[in-house]
Design an enzyme around this catalytic site. Structure first.
Site, PDB file in Angstrom:
ATOM      1  N   ARG A 133       0.819  -1.224   0.000  1.00 16.99           N
ATOM      2  CA  ARG A 133       0.000   0.000   0.000  1.00 16.99           C
ATOM      3  C   ARG A 133       0.851   1.272   0.000  1.00 16.99           C
ATOM      4  NH1 ARG A 133      -4.843  -1.918   4.137  1.00 16.99           N
ATOM      5  NH2 ARG A 133      -5.736  -3.469   2.723  1.00 16.99           N
ATOM      6  N   LYS A 155       3.298  10.875 -11.896  1.00 16.18           N
ATOM      7  CA  LYS A 155       2.429   9.985 -12.661  1.00 16.18           C
ATOM      8  C   LYS A 155       3.134   8.647 -12.850  1.00 16.18           C
ATOM      9  CE  LYS A 155      -0.495  12.912 -15.582  1.00 16.18           C
ATOM     10  NZ  LYS A 155      -0.826  13.241 -16.982  1.00 16.18           N
ATOM     11  N   GLU A 197       9.874  16.038 -26.273  1.00 18.78           N
ATOM     12  CA  GLU A 197       9.269  16.529 -25.036  1.00 18.78           C
ATOM     13  C   GLU A 197       9.899  17.848 -24.593  1.00 18.78           C
ATOM     14  OE1 GLU A 197       6.733  15.617 -23.293  1.00 18.78           O
ATOM     15  OE2 GLU A 197       6.293  13.517 -23.729  1.00 18.78           O
ATOM     16  N   LYS A 239       7.776  21.995 -15.781  1.00 14.68           N
ATOM     17  CA  LYS A 239       6.847  20.946 -15.363  1.00 14.68           C
ATOM     18  C   LYS A 239       6.540  21.062 -13.871  1.00 14.68           C
ATOM     19  CE  LYS A 239       5.544  16.165 -15.740  1.00 14.68           C
ATOM     20  NZ  LYS A 239       5.734  14.865 -16.404  1.00 14.68           N
ATOM     21  N   GLU A 249      -3.998  16.761 -12.359  1.00 16.44           N
ATOM     22  CA  GLU A 249      -4.505  17.052 -13.696  1.00 16.44           C
ATOM     23  C   GLU A 249      -6.000  17.362 -13.709  1.00 16.44           C
ATOM     24  OE1 GLU A 249      -4.565  14.831 -17.919  1.00 16.44           O
ATOM     25  OE2 GLU A 249      -2.599  14.841 -16.996  1.00 16.44           O
ATOM     26  N   ARG A 253      -2.469  21.195 -15.461  1.00 18.18           N
ATOM     27  CA  ARG A 253      -1.538  20.127 -15.801  1.00 18.18           C
ATOM     28  C   ARG A 253      -1.852  19.507 -17.160  1.00 18.18           C
ATOM     29  NH1 ARG A 253       1.187  15.561 -11.823  1.00 18.18           N
ATOM     30  NH2 ARG A 253       2.419  14.562 -13.456  1.00 18.18           N
ATOM     31  N   ASN A 257      -0.037  17.922 -21.917  1.00 17.30           N
ATOM     32  CA  ASN A 257      -0.423  16.939 -22.934  1.00 17.30           C
ATOM     33  C   ASN A 257      -0.412  17.514 -24.343  1.00 17.30           C
ATOM     34  OD1 ASN A 257      -0.939  14.703 -21.170  1.00 17.30           O
ATOM     35  ND2 ASN A 257      -2.800  15.739 -20.500  1.00 17.30           N
ATOM     36  N   HIS A 260      -0.119  15.205 -27.287  1.00 13.70           N
ATOM     37  CA  HIS A 260      -0.282  13.825 -26.835  1.00 13.70           C
ATOM     38  C   HIS A 260      -1.565  13.152 -27.307  1.00 13.70           C
ATOM     39  CE1 HIS A 260       3.149  14.839 -24.414  1.00 13.70           C
ATOM     40  NE2 HIS A 260       3.178  13.647 -23.869  1.00 13.70           N
ATOM     41  N   HIS A 264      -0.764   9.599 -28.759  1.00 11.59           N
ATOM     42  CA  HIS A 264      -1.227   8.329 -28.190  1.00 11.59           C
ATOM     43  C   HIS A 264      -2.006   7.505 -29.210  1.00 11.59           C
ATOM     44  CE1 HIS A 264      -0.858   9.841 -23.747  1.00 11.59           C
ATOM     45  NE2 HIS A 264       0.299   9.577 -24.316  1.00 11.59           N
ATOM     46  N   HIS A 278       7.892   7.347 -28.357  1.00 10.93           N
ATOM     47  CA  HIS A 278       6.944   8.285 -27.743  1.00 10.93           C
ATOM     48  C   HIS A 278       7.281   9.734 -28.084  1.00 10.93           C
ATOM     49  CE1 HIS A 278       4.140  10.031 -24.908  1.00 10.93           C
ATOM     50  NE2 HIS A 278       5.128  10.730 -24.379  1.00 10.93           N
TER      51      HIS A 278
END
Length: 380
Positions: A133, A155, A197, A239, A249, A253, A257, A260, A264, A278
């Site tokens: 956990r 993330k 990026e 960032k 997000e 935030r 993207n 993206h 994606h 990527h």
């Protein structure tokens, strides 16, 4: 806040702070940090033992140096080397990493070290988030893409059959060590993928940084350590500023993207294979996002041309015609976008721009316009 890159000499190691309440950490950017890893990680350890998750390629090249850097401070380590590549970022890879942490009796007060590119950072972070956990973890990213993007902001996650990064958790690292000397061993294509990026940050929120990249990007590509350190530092700073405003997000935030939504869909269409890295997809996606912005009258037609000129100078792809092999038709690519995490109430959200450095998020984009942009890009 917009901060232009400094032209003055930078210190050997720069620190960028991510000051989240109760979860603050530093991103340290410089050369030789792996050799000094023990000194950097020691303050975060309850006992002198860490669990390293890496991939086989990174392990062969750099694991010995990391282990030696830890041993200098008397820190023991155990390591798991997973197969390299996007296919590892899966339920199977997550299960293997999580079970290994439990088998190695890694405790909640211990530290998991993610030592690799974005795949390992995302996977190891997610495993650390769910094992017992929640176990603390550190990021030591080994690629430019991971240093400026996936290692920062908490993330973590894996890909599913339906799309990229659809299972995961927000789990902030305890520390990030961005050792730019590791970039010297990257193949040029891997380095340029990360540059997609880097460029994104200038396009979304700092026109002065993009202008700096137009001058200094080739130096970065060709091995200039000062240019690499400044590009990584400024990217992480931008960032961090956004993450501190919007950790999970809900608003700002989403600007990260940029490119993206297109990226994606293209990654899914190419099977997350070596056909498209990527960062290459992000570069193409940024060019398409500015095409779409210009077509909607949000920015001038000169902006997409300027971006494509810079991509060409850097040796990066800018259109669907640059992706080897066949792609699905534009309508099918639009369908793949429907699985994106950014969909809200069935509507796609795009990051568009009113100019370089002036990005914003919107759901008010006609689908037929997106299809037209994709068709034009595929036609060349």
């Amino acid at each position: 806040m917009t901060v232009s890159p400094s032209t003055a000499a930078s210190p050997a190691t720069a620190e960028v702070r991510v000051d989240l309440p109760g979860r603050a950490y530093g991103i340290h950017v410089g050369s030789g940090l792996v050799a000094q890893a023990g000194r950097w990680l020691k303050p975060h350890l309850n006992r002198k033992r860490v669990a390293i998750i890496t991939d086989e390629t990174v392990a062969a090249a750099h694991l010995g140096a990391l282990e030696a850097g830890l041993a200098v401070e008397g820190i023991d380590s155990v390591s798991l080397a997973l197969p390299p590549g996007e296919a590892t970022k899966s339920w199977e890879g997550l299960s293997r990493a999580t079970e290994w942490l439990i088998e190695e009796k890694v405790e909640r007060g211990d530290l998991v070290v993610a030592f690799g590119g974005g795949v390992i950072g995302d996977l190891a972070g997610f495993a650390a988030a769910i094992a017992r956990r929640g176990i603390r973890f550190a990021q030591i990213p080994t690629t430019l893409l991971a240093q400026v993007d996936s290692s920062v902001g908490g993330k973590t996650g894996i890909n599913t059959a339906q799309g990229k990064n659809l299972a995961g958790a927000f789990h902030q690292p305890a520390i990030v060590l961005a050792d730019i000397s590791l970039l010297d061993s990257l193949p040029e294509r891997e380095l340029l993928s990360g540059y997609g990026e880097v460029m994104k940050y200038g396009l979304l929120g700092d026109a002065a940084f993009f202008e700096w990249l137009e001058t200094n990007g080739p130096r970065l590509r060709d091995g200039d350590a000062a240019a690499r350190r400044e590009a990584v530092r400024r990217s992480c700073e931008m960032k961090a500023e956004i993450v501190m405003r919007d950790e999970t997000e809900q608003g700002d935030r989403a600007l990260l993207n940029l490119g993206h939504t297109f990226c994606h869909a293209l990654e899914a269409a190419t099977g997350y294979s070596d056909r498209l890295r990527h960062g290459e997809g992000v570069a193409i996606g940024c060019a398409l996002a500015f095409d779409l912005s210009a077509r909607l009258g949000l920015c001038s037609q000169e902006e997409p041309s300027r971006i494509r000129a810079h991509l060409a100078e850097m040796g990066l792809r800018a259109d669907l015609t640059n992706i080897p092999g066949d792609l699905p038709p534009a309508e099918s690519l639009l369908g793949l976008m429907a699985h994106d995490k950014k969909v809200r109430e069935g509507r796609l959200r795009f990051v568009l721009a009113r100019g370089i450095g002036r990005a914003f998020v919107t759901s008010d984009v006609p689908s037929e316009m997106v299809v037209r942009i994709l068709r034009d890009s595929a036609a060349g």
